[in-house]
Design a protein around this motif. Sequence first.
Motif, PDB file in Angstrom:
ATOM      1  N   LEU A 132     125.627 -59.948  18.034  1.00  0.00           N
ATOM      2  CA  LEU A 132     125.275 -59.163  16.849  1.00  0.00           C
ATOM      3  C   LEU A 132     126.151 -59.554  15.665  1.00  0.00           C
ATOM      4  CD1 LEU A 132     123.731 -56.832  15.518  1.00  0.00           C
ATOM      5  CD2 LEU A 132     125.485 -55.264  16.376  1.00  0.00           C
ATOM      6  N   LEU A 133     127.458 -59.673  15.933  1.00  0.00           N
ATOM      7  CA  LEU A 133     128.385 -60.022  14.854  1.00  0.00           C
ATOM      8  C   LEU A 133     128.062 -61.406  14.280  1.00  0.00           C
ATOM      9  CD1 LEU A 133     131.920 -59.210  14.276  1.00  0.00           C
ATOM     10  CD2 LEU A 133     131.570 -61.629  14.700  1.00  0.00           C
ATOM     11  N   HIS A 134     127.772 -62.361  15.190  1.00  0.00           N
ATOM     12  CA  HIS A 134     127.457 -63.714  14.717  1.00  0.00           C
ATOM     13  C   HIS A 134     126.183 -63.716  13.877  1.00  0.00           C
ATOM     14  CE1 HIS A 134     129.924 -65.285  18.366  1.00  0.00           C
ATOM     15  NE2 HIS A 134     130.695 -65.022  17.327  1.00  0.00           N
ATOM     16  N   CYS A 135     125.212 -62.882  14.263  1.00  0.00           N
ATOM     17  CA  CYS A 135     123.974 -62.815  13.476  1.00  0.00           C
ATOM     18  C   CYS A 135     124.245 -62.208  12.100  1.00  0.00           C
ATOM     19  CB  CYS A 135     122.922 -61.974  14.205  1.00  0.00           C
ATOM     20  SG  CYS A 135     122.212 -62.798  15.636  1.00  0.00           S
ATOM     21  N   LEU A 136     125.034 -61.133  12.078  1.00  0.00           N
ATOM     22  CA  LEU A 136     125.310 -60.470  10.800  1.00  0.00           C
ATOM     23  C   LEU A 136     126.103 -61.377   9.869  1.00  0.00           C
ATOM     24  CD1 LEU A 136     126.269 -56.889  12.056  1.00  0.00           C
ATOM     25  CD2 LEU A 136     124.200 -57.531  10.782  1.00  0.00           C
ATOM     26  N   ALA A 137     127.005 -62.199  10.457  1.00  0.00           N
ATOM     27  CA  ALA A 137     127.853 -63.061   9.630  1.00  0.00           C
ATOM     28  C   ALA A 137     127.153 -64.357   9.244  1.00  0.00           C
ATOM     29  CB  ALA A 137     129.146 -63.378  10.373  1.00  0.00           C
ATOM     30  N   GLY A 138     125.911 -64.511   9.704  1.00  0.00           N
ATOM     31  CA  GLY A 138     125.169 -65.716   9.337  1.00  0.00           C
ATOM     32  C   GLY A 138     125.597 -66.947  10.115  1.00  0.00           C
ATOM     33  N   ILE A 139     126.340 -66.747  11.213  1.00  0.00           N
ATOM     34  CA  ILE A 139     126.744 -67.889  12.035  1.00  0.00           C
ATOM     35  C   ILE A 139     125.581 -68.285  12.942  1.00  0.00           C
ATOM     36  CG2 ILE A 139     128.295 -68.594  13.894  1.00  0.00           C
ATOM     37  CD1 ILE A 139     130.415 -66.765  12.621  1.00  0.00           C
ATOM     38  N   LEU A 140     124.894 -67.273  13.464  1.00  0.00           N
ATOM     39  CA  LEU A 140     123.697 -67.526  14.270  1.00  0.00           C
ATOM     40  C   LEU A 140     122.488 -67.052  13.473  1.00  0.00           C
ATOM     41  CD1 LEU A 140     124.512 -66.220  17.878  1.00  0.00           C
ATOM     42  CD2 LEU A 140     124.294 -68.590  17.125  1.00  0.00           C
ATOM     43  N   ARG A 141     121.364 -67.731  13.666  1.00  0.00           N
ATOM     44  CA  ARG A 141     120.119 -67.231  13.081  1.00  0.00           C
ATOM     45  C   ARG A 141     119.487 -66.242  14.061  1.00  0.00           C
ATOM     46  NH1 ARG A 141     117.953 -69.867   8.616  1.00  0.00           N
ATOM     47  NH2 ARG A 141     118.831 -71.930   8.212  1.00  0.00           N
ATOM     48  N   THR A 142     118.810 -65.252  13.513  1.00  0.00           N
ATOM     49  CA  THR A 142     118.123 -64.310  14.391  1.00  0.00           C
ATOM     50  C   THR A 142     116.779 -64.901  14.794  1.00  0.00           C
ATOM     51  OG1 THR A 142     117.098 -63.266  12.497  1.00  0.00           O
ATOM     52  CG2 THR A 142     119.159 -62.306  13.262  1.00  0.00           C
ATOM     53  N   ASP A 143     116.272 -64.464  15.963  1.00  0.00           N
ATOM     54  CA  ASP A 143     114.927 -64.895  16.369  1.00  0.00           C
ATOM     55  C   ASP A 143     113.895 -64.092  15.583  1.00  0.00           C
ATOM     56  OD1 ASP A 143     116.068 -66.593  18.151  1.00  0.00           O
ATOM     57  OD2 ASP A 143     115.847 -65.253  19.876  1.00  0.00           O
ATOM     58  N   SER A 144     114.152 -62.796  15.454  1.00  0.00           N
ATOM     59  CA  SER A 144     113.306 -61.981  14.578  1.00  0.00           C
ATOM     60  C   SER A 144     114.162 -60.873  13.996  1.00  0.00           C
ATOM     61  CB  SER A 144     112.112 -61.408  15.367  1.00  0.00           C
ATOM     62  OG  SER A 144     112.586 -60.521  16.351  1.00  0.00           O
ATOM     63  N   GLY A 145     113.623 -60.188  12.995  1.00  0.00           N
ATOM     64  CA  GLY A 145     114.422 -59.203  12.287  1.00  0.00           C
ATOM     65  C   GLY A 145     115.120 -59.863  11.109  1.00  0.00           C
ATOM     66  N   THR A 146     115.676 -59.041  10.226  1.00  0.00           N
ATOM     67  CA  THR A 146     116.310 -59.608   9.032  1.00  0.00           C
ATOM     68  C   THR A 146     117.738 -59.104   8.891  1.00  0.00           C
ATOM     69  OG1 THR A 146     115.390 -57.772   7.781  1.00  0.00           O
ATOM     70  CG2 THR A 146     114.201 -59.860   7.655  1.00  0.00           C
ATOM     71  N   VAL A 147     118.565 -59.954   8.297  1.00  0.00           N
ATOM     72  CA  VAL A 147     119.921 -59.562   7.926  1.00  0.00           C
ATOM     73  C   VAL A 147     119.971 -59.614   6.404  1.00  0.00           C
ATOM     74  CG1 VAL A 147     122.358 -60.133   8.027  1.00  0.00           C
ATOM     75  CG2 VAL A 147     120.913 -60.492  10.039  1.00  0.00           C
ATOM     76  N   THR A 148     120.279 -58.479   5.801  1.00  0.00           N
ATOM     77  CA  THR A 148     120.262 -58.407   4.343  1.00  0.00           C
ATOM     78  C   THR A 148     121.667 -58.178   3.830  1.00  0.00           C
ATOM     79  OG1 THR A 148     118.144 -57.320   4.599  1.00  0.00           O
ATOM     80  CG2 THR A 148     119.086 -57.332   2.399  1.00  0.00           C
ATOM     81  N   TYR A 149     122.120 -59.019   2.909  1.00  0.00           N
ATOM     82  CA  TYR A 149     123.417 -58.834   2.282  1.00  0.00           C
ATOM     83  C   TYR A 149     123.184 -58.715   0.778  1.00  0.00           C
ATOM     84  CZ  TYR A 149     128.015 -59.831   0.394  1.00  0.00           C
ATOM     85  OH  TYR A 149     129.182 -59.757  -0.317  1.00  0.00           O
ATOM     86  N   ARG A 150     123.596 -57.621   0.199  1.00  0.00           N
ATOM     87  CA  ARG A 150     123.376 -57.339  -1.231  1.00  0.00           C
ATOM     88  C   ARG A 150     121.925 -57.616  -1.616  1.00  0.00           C
ATOM     89  NH1 ARG A 150     128.244 -60.014  -4.457  1.00  0.00           N
ATOM     90  NH2 ARG A 150     127.849 -58.398  -5.980  1.00  0.00           N
ATOM     91  N   ASP A 151     121.039 -57.034  -0.813  1.00  0.00           N
ATOM     92  CA  ASP A 151     119.589 -57.100  -1.050  1.00  0.00           C
ATOM     93  C   ASP A 151     118.991 -58.502  -0.936  1.00  0.00           C
ATOM     94  OD1 ASP A 151     119.587 -54.371  -1.432  1.00  0.00           O
ATOM     95  OD2 ASP A 151     120.059 -54.589  -3.582  1.00  0.00           O
ATOM     96  N   GLN A 152     119.715 -59.420  -0.323  1.00  0.00           N
ATOM     97  CA  GLN A 152     119.161 -60.762  -0.106  1.00  0.00           C
ATOM     98  C   GLN A 152     119.031 -61.015   1.386  1.00  0.00           C
ATOM     99  OE1 GLN A 152     119.153 -63.670  -2.497  1.00  0.00           O
ATOM    100  NE2 GLN A 152     120.814 -63.182  -3.912  1.00  0.00           N
ATOM    101  N   ASP A 153     117.903 -61.575   1.792  1.00  0.00           N
ATOM    102  CA  ASP A 153     117.675 -61.894   3.205  1.00  0.00           C
ATOM    103  C   ASP A 153     118.377 -63.214   3.512  1.00  0.00           C
ATOM    104  OD1 ASP A 153     116.797 -62.538   5.689  1.00  0.00           O
ATOM    105  OD2 ASP A 153     114.653 -62.269   5.256  1.00  0.00           O
ATOM    106  N   ILE A 154     119.564 -63.140   4.123  1.00  0.00           N
ATOM    107  CA  ILE A 154     120.317 -64.383   4.315  1.00  0.00           C
ATOM    108  C   ILE A 154     119.724 -65.255   5.419  1.00  0.00           C
ATOM    109  CG2 ILE A 154     122.485 -63.410   3.442  1.00  0.00           C
ATOM    110  CD1 ILE A 154     123.481 -63.373   6.340  1.00  0.00           C
ATOM    111  N   GLY A 155     118.808 -64.684   6.195  1.00  0.00           N
ATOM    112  CA  GLY A 155     118.118 -65.484   7.199  1.00  0.00           C
ATOM    113  C   GLY A 155     117.306 -66.605   6.562  1.00  0.00           C
TER     114      GLY A 155
END
Lengths: 488, 232
Positions: free
Chosen positions: B49-72
């Motif tokens: 989970l931490l790696h996905c949130l930090a943008g180290i791993l890409r998610t298979d589905s779902g989105t990670v948003t940082y300051r309203d931007q989808d970093i995925g």
Amino acid sequence: MRPATLARLAVAGNRTDTLRTILTALSALLATVAMLAAATVLTITGWAERYTNPLLIEPGLRPGVSATLILVALPVLALAGQCIRLGAPARDRRLAAIRLAGATPRESVLIATAETAVASLLGSVAGLVAYLVARKVIDRPALPTDILPPAPVIVLLVLLVPVLAAAAGAVLMRQVIVTPLGVERRIRTRGPRPWPGLLIAAGIVLFAVPTRLPEHINLSKNWVYAFLGSGVMLTMVGIVLGTGWISSTAGRLLRRYGRGPATLLAGQRLITDPWNGSRTMAALLAAVIAGAVALAYRELLATEFRYYDIYNAMMGSTDGGGMGAAEAPEFYYGAIRLVVVAVSLASVVAAAGVLIALAESIVARRRTYAALTAAGVPRRTLSAAVAWQTLTPLIPALVLALAAGDALVRLIDSEIPVGYEFRDCVAAGYGGCEAPRHPEMAQILHVPIPWGSLALLGGGALLAVLVAVGAGLLVLRASTDLDELRAG
Amino acid sequence: MSERSALLSGIGIARSYGATPALRGVDLAVGAGEIVAVTGPSGCGKSTLLHCLAGILRTDSGTVTYRDQDIGLWSEAARSRLRRTEFGVLFQFGQLVPELTAVENVALPLLLAGSGRREARQVAAEWLDRLGVGELAEQRPGAMSGGQQQRCATARALVTQPRVLFADEPTGALDALTGEQVLGEIVRVVREQGTSVVLITHEASVAAYADREIVLRDGVLDPTGLGLGVGR
Ligand SMILES: Nc1ncnc2c1ncn2[C@@H]1O[C@H](COP(=O)(O)OP(=O)(O)OP(=O)(O)O)[C@@H](O)[C@H]1O
Ligand SMILES: [Mg+2]
């Protein structure tokens, strides 16, 4: 990222990294000197009576001298390639940590390649300096110290090694993905196939073209060289790549028929990384093929000299007025001896490459080895496994290399008939055919296979690798120290 | 914390390794300056989970948003740049470059971002001082104790004054007392800076520093939220 940062990160390293940098620079130095020497020889024009060395005087021989020097440069370049892998695990860890700190993938590749490029640039500049100094120190009549290759050629040669090294490094980096969590290798799942056999066949066909053409088609000299040269190159590449298949096959056989843990371990490693052998042995195999070609050619020349002797004896000319080589055969043998010396040098360098690769692979797996020792596997078993793993694919590959080298030259001529010239001349309807005085001497001369010298060549290469394996086993001893289990 | 004001949020994050699902749809939001503890049994997917949130791993589905931007949707390079500017990463061990000195390690994100050597070293030295390891500036990680290494790593994670710190069991390899001290330092500094923290831990004493705790089990949020007992 500023250039200074790039430089700092590129040279950050432990002792193995320093060793790698030194070896890379050293091999760049040697290769550059050899190539500059080759270029200098090619710069000489016309009959150069000012030199005392007959190999330099004759324009027809100088390309051969250059080719020999380049032949020495090739394994040195391969050695530089080997060095790139040295200390790879520690570097992988370092690159991952740098990625985690926010380096982009491209920056991490840049950092990894910059080190190789800078080290080899330093090496080749040092090579240029060494070459210029040697020109001043060495006396004129024996060697061409009075001329220089054109400046653009010098610049090109000095840049060639660093550019090649950086390109090779970048290509190797393509096989890995440096993630912030570590380095993932893109593994090939399919084992090697025997397709390189086709390359060998294609090489032999190309080589055969100029030797088997019907009489009325006349190829220009350059075309003949192109066919022969590319034939030899393709055969070399085929054998080097084929070693991958030989390794995995040898591994499977070892696993199936081997008794005991050593062959099992060795077989498993060969199957897991079949390309290790062709990477490591490439330079050695290339040198052995070149050596086999030279030895076989020597045999062909000897047979031709015998042909002239017999022919002259048949025609009754005794006082040197007959047909034959202008120079003493010793001269040609001397040229071939030069090639053999170059091949021996190349083999020594190649064996050094084998040692580096072996030490690297042992160090990379030192935890496993230490853990196996801790679990009670005797060191002797591990040593035997390393020896099996190196020698099982090497021996068939060496035999193949020797056979291919000899076979190529046999394509030129494997038998020379002598004494049928008069009969052929009459049959062709020419006039003025000269009848031999001793027609009973007519015979077919077979070009012998130089079993003895081929065995010596193969044995020498094998010995060089055995020495390298012996030295590698010392590294293994140090690596199976149980302390390694605790080392960070 | 409403979704709207969240600085960093994950919606329906799923990620598997081959056939093994590690995360199966996790929602999470972290507000500015908030410290969120993630707990749960070993292997439940906390690190993933931490790696996905930090943008180290890409998610298979779902989105990670940082300051309203989808970093995925960002490139690998763009997410790397995010890590050296807005995010800081702190692991249990292994994030320092063994061949660089402490001060060089701390200066690394600044150098990668294009700072000059002199300023970067100066800022790095200040951060080492702030975490109480200023005198170790010229040491390499191999010559430091575990606690000193983690202080250095903290200095490196915070040197760019990130908006979010991702900490994966930052004191997991330290003894209880040293762990306490190091964590105290980390929390003190992030509170001063107003940095948000995603803090993974096994230990109740660590989770106690957080404003909020979420519990993962088998790759999903535990709806009962019965974790190590923060905020109760
Ligand atoms: N690189 C990987 N390859 C394959 N599977 C992995 C990998 N990393 C993690 N997993 C699997 O994904 C699941 C979640 O792993 P993760 O590391 O996220 O757990 P965790 O909660 O951090 O555990 P711990 O508390 O032990 O650190 C586990 O089942 C693990 O086996
Ligand atoms: Mg974890």
